[in-house]
Design a protein around this motif. Structure first.
Motif, mmCIF file in Angstrom:
data_model
loop_
_atom_site.group_PDB
_atom_site.id
_atom_site.type_symbol
_atom_site.label_atom_id
_atom_site.label_comp_id
_atom_site.label_asym_id
_atom_site.label_seq_id
_atom_site.Cartn_x
_atom_site.Cartn_y
_atom_site.Cartn_z
ATOM 1 N N ARG A 135 -11.780 -9.453 2.071
ATOM 2 C CA ARG A 135 -10.547 -8.755 2.466
ATOM 3 C C ARG A 135 -10.120 -9.012 3.909
ATOM 4 O O ARG A 135 -9.119 -8.441 4.362
ATOM 5 C CB ARG A 135 -10.648 -7.243 2.214
ATOM 6 C CG ARG A 135 -10.910 -6.874 0.756
ATOM 7 C CD ARG A 135 -10.627 -5.411 0.496
ATOM 8 N NE ARG A 135 -10.956 -5.032 -0.878
ATOM 9 C CZ ARG A 135 -10.528 -3.931 -1.469
ATOM 10 N NH1 ARG A 135 -9.748 -3.088 -0.817
ATOM 11 N NH2 ARG A 135 -10.881 -3.652 -2.715
ATOM 12 N N VAL A 147 -8.664 -11.800 -2.279
ATOM 13 C CA VAL A 147 -7.699 -10.893 -2.900
ATOM 14 C C VAL A 147 -6.585 -11.713 -3.549
ATOM 15 O O VAL A 147 -5.881 -12.472 -2.890
ATOM 16 C CB VAL A 147 -7.109 -9.908 -1.882
ATOM 17 C CG1 VAL A 147 -6.088 -8.987 -2.556
ATOM 18 C CG2 VAL A 147 -8.212 -9.085 -1.227
ATOM 19 N N ASP A 155 -0.535 -8.035 -2.884
ATOM 20 C CA ASP A 155 -1.961 -7.986 -3.189
ATOM 21 C C ASP A 155 -2.203 -7.166 -4.458
ATOM 22 O O ASP A 155 -1.688 -6.045 -4.597
ATOM 23 C CB ASP A 155 -2.730 -7.340 -2.032
ATOM 24 C CG ASP A 155 -2.846 -8.257 -0.829
ATOM 25 O OD1 ASP A 155 -2.476 -9.445 -0.945
ATOM 26 O OD2 ASP A 155 -3.327 -7.791 0.224
ATOM 27 N N THR A 157 -4.403 -4.974 -5.972
ATOM 28 C CA THR A 157 -5.488 -4.032 -5.752
ATOM 29 C C THR A 157 -5.109 -2.706 -6.378
ATOM 30 O O THR A 157 -3.948 -2.476 -6.737
ATOM 31 C CB THR A 157 -5.751 -3.824 -4.253
ATOM 32 O OG1 THR A 157 -4.591 -3.196 -3.658
ATOM 33 C CG2 THR A 157 -6.030 -5.151 -3.549
ATOM 34 N N GLN A 165 -9.570 -2.283 -12.760
ATOM 35 C CA GLN A 165 -9.864 -3.582 -12.186
ATOM 36 C C GLN A 165 -11.360 -3.846 -12.326
ATOM 37 O O GLN A 165 -12.174 -2.952 -12.080
ATOM 38 C CB GLN A 165 -9.457 -3.642 -10.713
ATOM 39 C CG GLN A 165 -9.619 -5.031 -10.091
ATOM 40 C CD GLN A 165 -8.920 -5.150 -8.745
ATOM 41 O OE1 GLN A 165 -8.717 -4.160 -8.060
ATOM 42 N NE2 GLN A 165 -8.532 -6.349 -8.377
ATOM 43 N N GLY A 168 -14.001 -3.866 -7.437
ATOM 44 C CA GLY A 168 -12.988 -3.812 -6.392
ATOM 45 C C GLY A 168 -12.647 -5.204 -5.906
ATOM 46 O O GLY A 168 -13.514 -6.082 -5.798
ATOM 47 N N ALA A 169 -11.377 -5.446 -5.617
ATOM 48 C CA ALA A 169 -10.944 -6.766 -5.176
ATOM 49 C C ALA A 169 -11.762 -7.219 -3.972
ATOM 50 O O ALA A 169 -11.957 -6.478 -3.004
ATOM 51 C CB ALA A 169 -9.460 -6.737 -4.823
#
Length: 888
Positions: A135, A147, A155, A157, A165, A168-169
């Motif tokens: 990130r 990302v 983005d 997210t 998702q 987490g990204a």
């Protein structure tokens, strides 16, 4: 890989887990009591180099040309002290492997027995320095590392989009491969996989200064997933491990866990015969369902209401998280998504990801260009790929599919892959494994063998042949399927109708009973298998040829392949591998379908997993896997388990033959600490007698070599024997000049030779590789095959200490005389097959005629290894055809 299901069973209290680990109380799921012989054990030696920070796996090892080591800090616990609380990639400054085959080049790091030690990345050699973190701003601030973005640059997210998702990204960096851009290897690009959905592959410029320190240029880094080249393939998902190809490009593996069509050991024909997929269906059938990851909860409610007889979880349903985010990556319009917690049912009917575009190996061609070209190898099969390994012939690819009841697969291209001008023209054959030895399923005889003591014999079953372009064209036929099609095909619903719970329920129940009609149907797969069994892989209808490439796991199961491996998480061999080299396969857990009462493999359970080793044969085939590292039973004491390799993940073979072994077993039972570690495996020295094909009445040479001598060499005494001297006999022994004192004696019948050598001048240095010890002259006395057996009586290093050594026996294939004069057949191209049957020194049409006329003779039938030109294990008319094709 990131195994969310395993982590869900761990304690929710980090402090409690830490406290339990320090005082020696095992955490995690309870397991059945077992006491498997040889668990844990190592054929060689194993040494711990590093332990990672709390909550993190050890993933993505890479060793630079100078011996520097790098790996990923994948999803560490956020409460760890900086810089160990965020996902990152780092290297060990101040340490380089010596590439001498010995683990003496580093001290072993101790176990992390305090909370402070468990919260950081540790090693006993070098300091772990962060190069990049997930990130962080890259590409001049236009992106964040790892990302993925929408086409308009937003983005993807959970801060920007409501929905699920997969991880987490930018929290799950995995595979790392460095491609140098200068001859010295001090500048280049680091390619990193980000194991999320949507998936990501990043490229970061790296450089090394004169002091050996590496640094990253994040300003010029880029996320390749955000380029047009990869977006044209539909992007990517759950990018796990990978490989550096022989043509020096990054190969990224898509671990598409949502691909199972059937759960665990079930087959598609089980569903067809039962008339319903209840309890059998896999998660992929709900791919285009509105809110697909909610199918498990929906099934639970249907069972409670009596619409289903049982509550079950389709295998892979949890990996449907992030599928709708892929739609946004492709440009789908965002409608009302609710408040992020109470999701509205958003129907994605404009753009939606095609499931058949995910689960492949991705090659980034022109890796140093401004924008590398992304190529997906659709022809290599679709799976939850953890890792590929591309062999030195640039044609043979082995792959591991991660998860429960999955497979290891093989692909062989018709020509070297980089020789195809257009990657879509790559053509080849896809294979699945069949375990054939009785010892692997001795449970049927009332006993179970230990995986630590039982090799696996493999026959590779051909699934199909195609070109990459053909498979992509089949994939493209499903590009326009959306969530609206899920409802219109399986419920009383039309475009424009309200999306109601009743409509979704009607569609779900229809799919559970009859399968998802938007994609390849159950009936298609069963029909393909029936035609395959009747006519072979080349005898199926044209419209069914797609089945084994798009539904690889389901197709392999239908024809009896051994799709029983649990968490096949690693495969690797040395770069530019050659016949005779080792290839390693890591099975993270040896349980479930490997230790049940069904199938081809029925052995003792080892929850800590097994690392297998195979030998690449002359055609790069692997026919035997021998266990070299066995993990602990999860009921073993910490004294037995603390220093054992537990739940192997990535394997990385260094150029000196040692293997880096990474763990993915965080917080599981058996140990006194929760952290995963990085170990280095040093194989035993292997003394090998090569194999040879020798024409009848002729003499050939068989080299005798030692794989490596990390501690040097002072001398050895050994014996080489021929099992059947009527087929071949030893007629002479010669020695390399480097060995100062040599002596040999041959038995009167040539059945054995005793060899003694001493390196009195210390010409064989510590760390020497592929050391010649002697060369045997072997005469073929008749047709057939005979074993060359090596026996080591004594072998010492330069200090006089005994060398732990294994032997690798060879085979002599004696070529028979034929009916054509007195000449003996020959092997013109040295591949072990006697193409020159008439003995005139070349391959011509008369050789084809000789084989055709004498195919049933003992001289041919007793020499399968010499005349099995199509390599199907027998002599038949297909061998005549194969030889004819070689002539033409």
């Amino acid at each position: 890989m990131v195994d969310f299901t395993r982590r869900q069973v761990l304690s929710q209290s980090v402090a409690a887990a830490l406290g339990a680990s320090v005082i020696g109380v095992a955490s995690g799921e309870e397991v059945e009591e077992t006491d498997t012989p040889g668990a844990p054990s190592v054929a060689g030696s194993l040494k711990r180099f590093s332990t990672t920070a709390f909550g993190a796996e050890v993933t993505g090892p890479f060793v630079f040309e100078d011996g520097s080591l790098l790996y990923s800090l994948q999803h560490p616990e956020g409460e760890n002290p900086e810089p160990f609380g965020r996902a990152a990639v780092g290297y060990f400054n101040g340490f380089q492997f010596k590439f001498d085959g010995s683990n003496d080049d580093f001290p072993e790091v101790g176990v992390p027995d305090t909370e402070e030690k468990q919260r950081q990345v540790r090693s006993a050699a070098g300091d772990y320095e962060i190069l990049v973190q997930g990130r962080e701003p890259i590409n001049g601030g236009a992106e964040r590392l790892g990302v993925v973005q929408t086409p308009d640059g937003t983005d993807i997210t959970q801060e920007n989009f409501a929905g699920t998702q997969y991880g987490g990204a930018a929290t799950n960096p995995d595979c790392n491969q460095f491609v140098p851009s200068n001859d010295e290897g001090t500048e280049g690009y680091l390619f990193t996989n980000w194991e999320n959905s949507p998936g990501c592959v990043s490229r970061v410029p790296l450089s090394q200064d004169e002091n050996g320190e590496w640094s990253a240029d994040t300003g010029n880094a880029m996320n390749l997933t955000n380029t047009d080249s990869l977006r044209e393939h539909g992007g990517t998902r759950i990018n796990c491990y990978g490989d550096l190809s022989p043509w020096e490009t990054m190969i990224s593996a898509e671990e598409n866990y949502a691909h199972p069509r059937v759960s665990l050991t079930a087959t598609v024909s089980d569903i067809v015969e039962a008339g319903s997929g209840e309890g059998l269906i896999g998660g992929c059938q709900f791919w285009n369902r509105p809110n697909p990851s909610e199918i498990s909860g929906a099934i639970e409610s249907y069972a409670e209401s009596g619409d289903l007889d049982e509550n079950f979880g389709p295998q892979g349903y949890w990996a449907l998280t992030g599928v709708e985010f892929l739609a946004y990556y492709l440009g789908a319009e965002r409608d009302d998504q609710g408040d992020g917690e109470n999701l509205a049912t958003t129907l994605l009917d404009d753009v939606y990801p095609n499931p058949y575009r995910y689960g492949y190996f991705v090659d980034f061609r022109e890796p140093t260009a401004d924008e590398p070209e992304a190529v997906k190898y659709y022809v290599m099969g679709r799976a939850s790929w953890e890792a590929p390994d591309i062999e030195g012939d640039q044609r043979t690819v082995y792959g591991c599919s991660d998860g429960d009841s999955k497979g290891i697969y093989k692909f062989v291209a018709d020509e070297p892959i980089p020789e195809y001008d257009d990657p879509m023209d790559v053509a080849g054959t896809l294979y699945a494994p069949k375990i054939t030895n009785d010892a692997a399923n001795a449970a049927e005889a009332g006993e179970r063998n230990s995986p630590a003591q039982t090799p696996l014999e493999i026959e590779w079953i051909e699934l199909g042949h195609a070109t990459n372009g053909e498979v992509e064209s089949w994939v493209a036929e499903y590009d326009d399927v959306t969530q609206a099609d899920y409802l219109s095909a399986h419920a009383d619903w039309e475009d424009g109708d309200e999306v109601t719970e009743a409509a979704i329920k009607e569609a779900d129940l229809s799919v559970i009973e009859n399968g998802n009609q938007n994609y390849i149907t159950n009936e298609d797969i069963v029909e393909w298998a029936e035609q395959y069994e009747a006519n072979g892989p080349d005898g199926v209808d044209e419209d069914l040829r797609r089945v084994p490439f798009l539904e690889t796991r389901a197709a392999a199961k239908e024809i009896g392949a051994s799709i029983e491996f649990n968490k096949a998480e690693g495969v690797d061999s040395v770069d530019d591998s050659q016949p005779g080299d080792f290839i390693y396969f890591g099975i993270s857990e040896f349980n479930d379908a490997l230790a049940d009462d069904e199938g081809d493999i029925q052995m003792d359970r080892v929850d800590g997993g097994v690392v297998y080793r195979g030998v690449l044969e002359s055609d790069y085939n692997v026919s035997t896997l021998e266990p070299v590292i066995t993990g602990p039973d999860f009921t073993d004491s910490p004294e037995d388990a603390n220093d054992a390799l537990r739940n192997i993940d990535n394997v990385y073979t260094m150029r000196d033959g040692r293997v880096i072994c990474c763990e993915d077993g965080f917080g599981g039972p058996a140990r006194s600490y929760p952290n995963d570690g990085l170990y280095v495996y040093q194989p035993n020295v292997v003394v090998s007698a090569n194999s040879a094909a020798v024409g009848s009445g002729s003499t050939g040479s068989v080299p005798l070599t030692a794989s490596s001598l990390p501690a040097g060499f002072s001398g050895a005494r050994l014996t080489v024997s021929v099992s059947n001297p009527e087929i071949a006999s030893i007629t002479g022994v010669s020695f390399p000049d480097a060995l100062g004192l040599t002596e040999s004696s041959i038995s009167d019948d040539g059945s054995s030779a005793t060899i003694r050598v001493a390196d009195v001048n210390t010409n064989v240095q510590s760390g020497a590789m592929d050391v010649p010890l002697a060369t045997l002259d072997v005469r073929a006395n008749g047709g057939g095959t005979t074993d060359l057996t090596v026996s080591i009586e004594q072998m010492d290093d330069e200090n006089g200490n005994a060398i732990e050594a294994e032997v690798r026996n060879g085979i002599v294939v004696g070529g028979p005389k034929t009916v054509v004069g007195d000449a003996a057949p020959t092997d013109p191209d040295g591949d072990g097959h006697f193409e020159d049957l008439n003995g005139n020194g070349r391959l011509d049409y008369e050789d084809v005629q000789v084989l055709f006329s004498n195919m049933d003779s003992d001289s041919i039938q007793l020499n399968t290894g010499a005349y099995d030109f199509n390599e199907n294990g027998k002599i038949d008319f297909a061998d005549v055809t194969a030889l004819y094709e070689e002539v033409n």
